[in-house]
Design a protein around this motif. Sequence first.
Motif, PDB file in Angstrom:
ATOM      1  N   ASP A  90      -4.801  -0.496  -7.253  1.00  0.00           N
ATOM      2  CA  ASP A  90      -3.478  -1.117  -7.244  1.00  0.00           C
ATOM      3  C   ASP A  90      -3.488  -2.620  -7.474  1.00  0.00           C
ATOM      4  OD1 ASP A  90      -4.416  -1.982  -4.773  1.00  0.00           O
ATOM      5  OD2 ASP A  90      -2.993  -0.790  -3.598  1.00  0.00           O
ATOM      6  N   LYS A 141      -3.064   0.390 -14.676  1.00  0.00           N
ATOM      7  CA  LYS A 141      -1.766   1.060 -14.597  1.00  0.00           C
ATOM      8  C   LYS A 141      -1.140   1.180 -15.978  1.00  0.00           C
ATOM      9  CE  LYS A 141       2.842   0.676 -12.553  1.00  0.00           C
ATOM     10  NZ  LYS A 141       3.772  -0.170 -11.745  1.00  0.00           N
ATOM     11  N   GLY A 179      -1.098   4.232  -7.843  1.00  0.00           N
ATOM     12  CA  GLY A 179      -1.901   3.085  -7.414  1.00  0.00           C
ATOM     13  C   GLY A 179      -2.358   3.237  -5.974  1.00  0.00           C
ATOM     14  N   GLY A 204      -5.431   1.528  -2.971  1.00  0.00           N
ATOM     15  CA  GLY A 204      -6.266   0.370  -2.730  1.00  0.00           C
ATOM     16  C   GLY A 204      -7.608   0.664  -2.095  1.00  0.00           C
TER      17      GLY A 204
END
Length: 302
Positions: free
Chosen positions: A64, A70, A92, A94
Motif C-alpha cells: 500500500d 496499484k 493494498g 501493508g
Amino acid sequence: MSIDESVSAQPHGFTLKKRRRWPYVVIAVVVIISAAIYFVVQRGSGTTSANETPGATLDVVYLDSNPAEKAIIEYIATNVAPDYNVKVGAVGLGDSTQINQAISDGRYAGTIFQHRHWLQQVLDANPGFKEQAATGPVFHWVFGIWSDKYRTPQEIPDGATVSLLADPANNAQGIWYLAQAGLVTLRPDADITALTTKDIVANPKNLKFTLLDFGAQPRALPDLDAIVGYAESFLAAGVSEDKLIFAPKSPDEFASVLTVGSRYVDTENVKNLIKAFKDPRVQQFIATDPEVKKLALPGDPA
C-alpha cells in the motif's frame, strides 16, 4: 407409543415413576447431526477460493506504500484482463507476512510486491506457506544510492557512513549497488542474491555500514552520507528525486514477479491471470506512464 412404568413402593405409600428417556436420546442425536452438518457446510464454504470459482474477481495485492504497483494492477484489470477472460481487482496491504499468508491460503490470487529472494525469505521462515513465482520480472523497482550531501557516488568521502536495508535479500541488493558504483569490490564468485559485507574484498573509502528498515531510511538521510534503498520509501516521505544519485536497473534476481498460491497455480482462473500479466501491453504501460516511471522500470515477464 409411550409406556409409563410404575414401581409401587408398598411400605412407604408412594409411587416412583421412571423418566421417559427416548425423547432425550432423540434430541441429542438431532443436535449432534445438526452440528456436524453445520461444521461441514461452514468448512466447505471456507475453503472455496475465488481462484477456483468461474467468473470470480481475482484480487491481486500491492504494497500500500507503492502507487506504481496499484496502477499496474488497475491497468491490467481494465485494459488487459478482459481479453483473457479473467476479472482482476487491486487490494493494498501493508503487512508483508499477512500478504504471503493470504496468497498461500487462497484469500487473494497473487501479488507483485516482492522479488524471488524476498519470497524465499518468507517461505524459509514460514514452512507452511505454499506460494511460488509465476512469471519472470514484471518490473524493476527504482532502487539506488541516495544522498542529501553529495551529487555523485565518487564524492562520497573516506570514512563515510552508508545505510543498507536490514533484511538479508535487500541488504544483498544494496551491496551489489555499491559495487556497481565502484565504492566496493566483491569476491568474483559471490552470489549476488546472498551478498553480505563479508563478500566485500576491497573498501577503498573505508565505508561504514549501518542497517535500517524501510521507514527509517528517509528519516535518516540528513544524518548519513548515503543510503541505499527504494524510491518508494523516499518519495513517500517527501524526499526530492534529485537526491537519488545512482540508480541503474537492478538485476532480474531483484525484480518484481507475480507470485501465486501453489495450490491454485493450475486453476483456469490463475492460468488466465498469469497470461494477463505477461501481456506486452503491460510493459508498454510501465515504460510510458509518467507516475509509474518514478517507481518502476520495465521487466520481461514472459
